[in-house]
Scaffold this active site. Structure first.
Site, short mmCIF file in Angstrom:
data_model
loop_
_atom_site.label_atom_id
_atom_site.label_comp_id
_atom_site.label_asym_id
_atom_site.label_seq_id
_atom_site.Cartn_x
_atom_site.Cartn_y
_atom_site.Cartn_z
N ASN A 7 28.70 -11.36 32.09
CA ASN A 7 29.75 -12.02 32.86
C ASN A 7 31.05 -11.87 32.06
OD1 ASN A 7 31.46 -13.77 34.17
ND2 ASN A 7 30.30 -15.64 33.70
N TRP A 8 31.90 -10.95 32.51
CA TRP A 8 33.12 -10.64 31.74
C TRP A 8 34.22 -11.67 31.96
CZ3 TRP A 8 33.48 -4.54 32.61
CH2 TRP A 8 32.38 -3.96 31.98
N LYS A 9 33.98 -12.62 32.85
CA LYS A 9 34.96 -13.70 33.14
C LYS A 9 36.35 -13.09 33.34
CE LYS A 9 32.01 -16.92 30.72
NZ LYS A 9 31.87 -18.19 30.06
N HIS A 95 29.12 -20.91 39.08
CA HIS A 95 29.26 -20.99 37.62
C HIS A 95 29.95 -22.31 37.25
CE1 HIS A 95 30.60 -20.14 33.56
NE2 HIS A 95 29.69 -19.19 33.52
N GLU A 97 32.23 -22.98 35.29
CA GLU A 97 33.70 -22.90 35.20
C GLU A 97 34.32 -22.96 36.59
OE1 GLU A 97 33.73 -19.39 32.77
OE2 GLU A 97 33.01 -20.57 31.06
N GLU A 168 22.22 -22.62 32.82
CA GLU A 168 23.31 -22.56 31.86
C GLU A 168 23.77 -23.98 31.52
OE1 GLU A 168 25.51 -18.60 31.73
OE2 GLU A 168 26.50 -19.81 33.24
N GLY A 174 30.05 -20.87 25.62
CA GLY A 174 31.20 -20.58 24.77
C GLY A 174 31.31 -21.46 23.55
N SER A 211 26.02 -19.06 25.13
CA SER A 211 26.10 -18.58 23.74
C SER A 211 24.98 -17.62 23.34
CB SER A 211 26.18 -19.77 22.77
OG SER A 211 27.34 -20.53 23.03
N GLY A 232 28.14 -14.23 28.35
CA GLY A 232 29.60 -14.23 28.47
C GLY A 232 30.23 -13.45 27.33
#
Ligand code: PGA
Length: 251
Positions: A7-9, A95, A97, A168, A174, A211, A232
């Site tokens: 997931n390159w966000k 997600h 976020e 998650e 992160g 992570s 991520g």
């Protein structure tokens, strides 16, 4: 075969995303023992799709989000049909976020999941997981059950489809803090037990995210823990992501 989703966000410009995708595509023949999915941000999907078309069949493309409809007056949204046209076969939904920063609710997530399952051939990657506060309050399982059941509440009309669930925990995203192997395995089994009631409509894989790195991935893709990982930060560095894939395969 472990499923490894990057997931390159919003971490890469289109130029950087293309470069990373090309570096991974060059090594694709080494990834045969894994299913690798890259999820660039929307603006980089078309370019990555062109790169992957040139014979990197072991790498699939996914999106980080989508709309719950095909077309219409939805300013700023992206249609699942467009994602399909650009070569996406997966789409992350819900997600943490998106839930935290963009006000995404269980109802919106349910609409996206039901649209993807009923109207497209895209496999949803549904994210669930508790916050630190919810963990401290001891309501971790209650939260996960609610997220799963709400997200899957309108799938009556679908034919049998596949879905990926990503556990998650929000506190692990992160932060360099990961879930223990034991906790991960226990939540994966819990999700699996909830999903049993949908087994006439769904088949599933359950992956872990939060992570994950080349150093710790092996403990999550180990037998009896999870079916793969959602990655991520460690997925936006070619060298690190390649070692992560390699370390997941050699198990
Ligand atoms: P992280 O992110 O690997 O950087 O913790 C995972 C995710 O948010 O999917």
């Amino acid at each position: 075969m472990p499923l490894i989703v990057g997931n390159w966000k919003m971490k890469l410009s289109p130029m950087k995303a293309e470069k990373l995708c090309a570096a991974l595509a060059d090594r694709a023949s080494e990834f045969m023992g894994a299913s690798v999915v890259l999820c660039p941000s929307f603006e980089s999907i078309a370019a990555c799709s062109q790169i992957l078309k040139k014979g990197s069949a072991s790498i699939k493309l996914g999106a980080q989000d989508c709309c719950w409809d095909d077309k219409g007056a939805y300013t700023g949204a992206v249609s699942p049909m467009s994602l399909k046209e650009l070569g996406c076969s997966y789409c992350i939904v819900g997600h943490s976020e998106r839930r935290a920063f963009f006000g995404e609710t269980d109802d919106m997530i349910a609409k996206k999941i039901s649209y993807l399952l009923a109207r497209t051939s895209i496999t949803p990657i549904l994210c669930v997981g508790e916050t630190q506060k919810e963990r401290t309050q001891g309501i971790q399982k209650k939260v996960i059950r609610r997220q799963l059941e709400k997200a899957l509440s309108s799938i009556e009309t679908i034919k049998v489809r596949h879905i990926v669930i990503a556990y998650e925990p929000v506190w692990a995203i992160g932060t360099s803090v990961t879930c223990t192997q034991k906790d991960c395995s226990s939540i994966v089994s819990y999700c699996d037990s909830i999903l049993q009631k949908y087994s006439s409509k769904l088949s599933w894989k359950i992956v872990y995210g939060g992570s994950v790195s080349s150093e710790n991935c092996a403990s999550f893709v180990a037998k009896g823990v999870a079916d793969g990982v959602l990655v991520g930060s460690a997925s936006v560095d070619a060298k690190e992501f390649i070692s992560l894939i390699q370390n997941s395969i050699t198990l």
